[in-house]
Scaffold this motif. Structure first.
Motif, PDB file in Angstrom:
ATOM      1  N   LEU A  43       0.696  -1.181   0.033  1.00 43.21           N
ATOM      2  CA  LEU A  43       0.092   0.064  -0.026  1.00 43.21           C
ATOM      3  C   LEU A  43       0.809   1.349   0.175  1.00 43.21           C
ATOM      4  O   LEU A  43       0.454   2.443  -0.699  1.00 43.21           O
ATOM      5  CB  LEU A  43      -0.807  -0.044   1.293  1.00 43.21           C
ATOM      6  CG  LEU A  43      -2.081  -1.018   1.170  1.00 43.21           C
ATOM      7  CD1 LEU A  43      -2.784  -0.966   2.440  1.00 43.21           C
ATOM      8  CD2 LEU A  43      -3.054  -0.790  -0.094  1.00 43.21           C
ATOM      9  N   GLY A  44       2.026   1.028   0.616  1.00 46.90           N
ATOM     10  CA  GLY A  44       2.957   2.336   0.736  1.00 46.90           C
ATOM     11  C   GLY A  44       3.540   2.503  -0.854  1.00 46.90           C
ATOM     12  O   GLY A  44       3.662   3.574  -1.072  1.00 46.90           O
ATOM     13  N   SER A  45       3.670   1.515  -1.709  1.00 46.52           N
ATOM     14  CA  SER A  45       4.240   1.604  -2.889  1.00 46.52           C
ATOM     15  C   SER A  45       3.311   2.159  -3.696  1.00 46.52           C
ATOM     16  O   SER A  45       3.461   3.033  -4.755  1.00 46.52           O
ATOM     17  CB  SER A  45       4.851   0.252  -3.496  1.00 46.52           C
ATOM     18  OG  SER A  45       3.834  -0.604  -3.718  1.00 46.52           O
ATOM     19  N   ILE A  84       5.252   6.933   5.447  1.00 37.24           N
ATOM     20  CA  ILE A  84       3.810   6.445   5.732  1.00 37.24           C
ATOM     21  C   ILE A  84       3.783   5.226   5.895  1.00 37.24           C
ATOM     22  O   ILE A  84       3.034   4.685   6.948  1.00 37.24           O
ATOM     23  CB  ILE A  84       2.817   6.983   4.444  1.00 37.24           C
ATOM     24  CG1 ILE A  84       2.973   8.528   4.336  1.00 37.24           C
ATOM     25  CG2 ILE A  84       1.753   6.321   4.713  1.00 37.24           C
ATOM     26  CD1 ILE A  84       2.457   9.056   3.135  1.00 37.24           C
ATOM     27  N   SER A  85       4.791   4.391   5.166  1.00 32.19           N
ATOM     28  CA  SER A  85       4.579   2.761   5.556  1.00 32.19           C
ATOM     29  C   SER A  85       5.322   2.613   6.832  1.00 32.19           C
ATOM     30  O   SER A  85       4.981   1.604   7.472  1.00 32.19           O
ATOM     31  CB  SER A  85       5.421   2.260   4.438  1.00 32.19           C
ATOM     32  OG  SER A  85       4.848   2.239   3.354  1.00 32.19           O
ATOM     33  N   GLY A  86       6.346   3.580   7.314  1.00 32.27           N
ATOM     34  CA  GLY A  86       6.933   3.193   8.565  1.00 32.27           C
ATOM     35  C   GLY A  86       5.905   3.643   9.833  1.00 32.27           C
ATOM     36  O   GLY A  86       6.222   3.267  10.877  1.00 32.27           O
ATOM     37  N   HIS A  89       4.437  -0.344  10.274  1.00 31.31           N
ATOM     38  CA  HIS A  89       5.403  -1.016  10.623  1.00 31.31           C
ATOM     39  C   HIS A  89       6.639  -1.051  10.140  1.00 31.31           C
ATOM     40  O   HIS A  89       6.720  -0.591   8.915  1.00 31.31           O
ATOM     41  CB  HIS A  89       4.891  -2.614  10.551  1.00 31.31           C
ATOM     42  CG  HIS A  89       5.573  -3.662  11.464  1.00 31.31           C
ATOM     43  ND1 HIS A  89       6.808  -4.156  11.126  1.00 31.31           N
ATOM     44  CD2 HIS A  89       5.272  -4.196  12.486  1.00 31.31           C
ATOM     45  CE1 HIS A  89       7.166  -4.984  12.177  1.00 31.31           C
ATOM     46  NE2 HIS A  89       6.200  -5.127  12.763  1.00 31.31           N
ATOM     47  N   ARG A  90       7.810  -1.388  10.873  1.00 28.75           N
ATOM     48  CA  ARG A  90       9.142  -1.072  10.211  1.00 28.75           C
ATOM     49  C   ARG A  90       9.373  -1.945   9.319  1.00 28.75           C
ATOM     50  O   ARG A  90      10.118  -1.474   8.090  1.00 28.75           O
ATOM     51  CB  ARG A  90      10.111  -1.276  11.367  1.00 28.75           C
ATOM     52  CG  ARG A  90      10.300  -0.282  12.316  1.00 28.75           C
ATOM     53  CD  ARG A  90      11.141  -0.631  13.589  1.00 28.75           C
ATOM     54  NE  ARG A  90      10.771  -1.959  14.308  1.00 28.75           N
ATOM     55  CZ  ARG A  90      11.385  -2.666  15.181  1.00 28.75           C
ATOM     56  NH1 ARG A  90      12.709  -2.142  15.619  1.00 28.75           N
ATOM     57  NH2 ARG A  90      10.603  -3.617  15.628  1.00 28.75           N
ATOM     58  N   VAL A  91       8.845  -3.036   9.124  1.00 28.97           N
ATOM     59  CA  VAL A  91       9.061  -4.004   8.070  1.00 28.97           C
ATOM     60  C   VAL A  91       8.358  -3.418   6.573  1.00 28.97           C
ATOM     61  O   VAL A  91       8.770  -3.779   5.561  1.00 28.97           O
ATOM     62  CB  VAL A  91       8.569  -5.458   8.231  1.00 28.97           C
ATOM     63  CG1 VAL A  91       8.715  -6.478   7.116  1.00 28.97           C
ATOM     64  CG2 VAL A  91       9.369  -6.092   9.384  1.00 28.97           C
ATOM     65  N   SER A  92       7.276  -3.025   6.825  1.00 32.92           N
ATOM     66  CA  SER A  92       6.590  -2.031   5.807  1.00 32.92           C
ATOM     67  C   SER A  92       7.502  -1.118   5.066  1.00 32.92           C
ATOM     68  O   SER A  92       7.035  -0.984   3.724  1.00 32.92           O
ATOM     69  CB  SER A  92       5.394  -1.542   6.413  1.00 32.92           C
ATOM     70  OG  SER A  92       4.639  -2.650   6.894  1.00 32.92           O
ATOM     71  N   ILE A  93       8.453  -0.562   5.846  1.00 34.04           N
ATOM     72  CA  ILE A  93       9.509   0.332   4.957  1.00 34.04           C
ATOM     73  C   ILE A  93      10.302  -0.557   3.784  1.00 34.04           C
ATOM     74  O   ILE A  93      10.249   0.045   2.800  1.00 34.04           O
ATOM     75  CB  ILE A  93      10.376   1.116   5.827  1.00 34.04           C
ATOM     76  CG1 ILE A  93       9.586   1.738   6.952  1.00 34.04           C
ATOM     77  CG2 ILE A  93      11.216   1.825   5.491  1.00 34.04           C
ATOM     78  CD1 ILE A  93      10.372   2.428   8.226  1.00 34.04           C
ATOM     79  N   THR A  94      10.636  -1.819   4.506  1.00 34.12           N
ATOM     80  CA  THR A  94      11.442  -2.456   3.490  1.00 34.12           C
ATOM     81  C   THR A  94      10.783  -2.959   2.165  1.00 34.12           C
ATOM     82  O   THR A  94      11.057  -2.954   1.123  1.00 34.12           O
ATOM     83  CB  THR A  94      12.145  -3.658   4.202  1.00 34.12           C
ATOM     84  OG1 THR A  94      12.749  -3.013   5.556  1.00 34.12           O
ATOM     85  CG2 THR A  94      13.094  -4.265   3.203  1.00 34.12           C
ATOM     86  N   THR A  95       9.458  -3.553   2.643  1.00 33.16           N
ATOM     87  CA  THR A  95       8.873  -3.935   1.321  1.00 33.16           C
ATOM     88  C   THR A  95       8.151  -2.833   0.440  1.00 33.16           C
ATOM     89  O   THR A  95       7.902  -2.975  -0.768  1.00 33.16           O
ATOM     90  CB  THR A  95       7.467  -4.692   2.009  1.00 33.16           C
ATOM     91  OG1 THR A  95       6.702  -3.916   2.899  1.00 33.16           O
ATOM     92  CG2 THR A  95       8.092  -5.989   2.549  1.00 33.16           C
ATOM     93  N   CYS A  96       7.994  -1.496   1.211  1.00 27.32           N
ATOM     94  CA  CYS A  96       7.639  -0.499   0.294  1.00 27.32           C
ATOM     95  C   CYS A  96       8.719  -0.061  -0.706  1.00 27.32           C
ATOM     96  O   CYS A  96       8.396   0.214  -1.883  1.00 27.32           O
ATOM     97  CB  CYS A  96       7.035   0.707   1.291  1.00 27.32           C
ATOM     98  SG  CYS A  96       6.942   2.394   0.171  1.00 27.32           S
ATOM     99  N   VAL A 102      10.427  -1.853  -8.285  1.00 30.23           N
ATOM    100  CA  VAL A 102       9.858  -2.773  -8.918  1.00 30.23           C
ATOM    101  C   VAL A 102       8.741  -1.947  -9.892  1.00 30.23           C
ATOM    102  O   VAL A 102       8.734  -1.674 -11.291  1.00 30.23           O
ATOM    103  CB  VAL A 102       9.153  -3.987  -8.844  1.00 30.23           C
ATOM    104  CG1 VAL A 102       8.300  -4.726  -9.492  1.00 30.23           C
ATOM    105  CG2 VAL A 102      10.252  -4.832  -7.998  1.00 30.23           C
ATOM    106  N   ALA A 103       7.868  -1.085  -9.266  1.00 30.79           N
ATOM    107  CA  ALA A 103       6.919  -0.405  -9.822  1.00 30.79           C
ATOM    108  C   ALA A 103       7.543   0.849 -10.516  1.00 30.79           C
ATOM    109  O   ALA A 103       7.459   1.170 -11.862  1.00 30.79           O
ATOM    110  CB  ALA A 103       5.889   0.346  -8.974  1.00 30.79           C
TER     111      ALA A 103
END
Length: 134
Positions: A43-45, A84-86, A89-96, A102-103
């Protein structure tokens, strides 16, 4: 027919605001499991994509249709979407970051394909036959 730069700017900005609000409303739910933290990064991406579209369309409407988004705008947009992803959660930053890169790769490929200028060599318009008479 696509929308004008001004309309696309407004739609992208409104979508970004709504997406951030939804992420904040469900931040406890998105941070509850491992899979949902990955969804939070995804969602952050999406925030990254819509915010980059909004900034790019704003610049195109202010500076002309040939204006291109620079590396600085992409970096600022990535930092904002990671922030915003942070909040989720902290892991959401990495996946973002991963989903956003990729996008960005596919957005760049699409832009190159759409805006590529095809140049035809001068000799390709009038092919010369090399057949000789017998």
């Amino acid at each position: 027919m696509g929308a004008s730069s001004e309309v696309s700017f407004v739609v992208s900005l409104c979508t970004t605001v709504v997406l951030v609000a939804v992420m904040q409303m469900y931040k406890h739910y998105l941070g509850s499991t491992q899979w949902l933290t990955i969804v939070g990064g995804y969602l952050g991406s999406l925030v990254f994509i819509f915010l980059l579209t909004a900034i790019s369309n704003l610049e195109m409407s202010l500076f002309g249709k040939q204006f291109q988004t620079k590396f600085v705008e992409v970096g600022i947009t990535l930092v904002v979407s990671c922030f915003i992803s942070g909040l989720i959660h902290r892991v959401s930053i990495t996946t973002c970051i991963i989903f956003s890169m990729v996008a960005l790769y596919y957005i760049n490929r699409l832009s190159i394909r759409r805006n590529q200028v095809v140049s035809i060599p001068a000799n390709a318009a009038n092919p010369v036959s090399s057949k000789k008479k017998k």
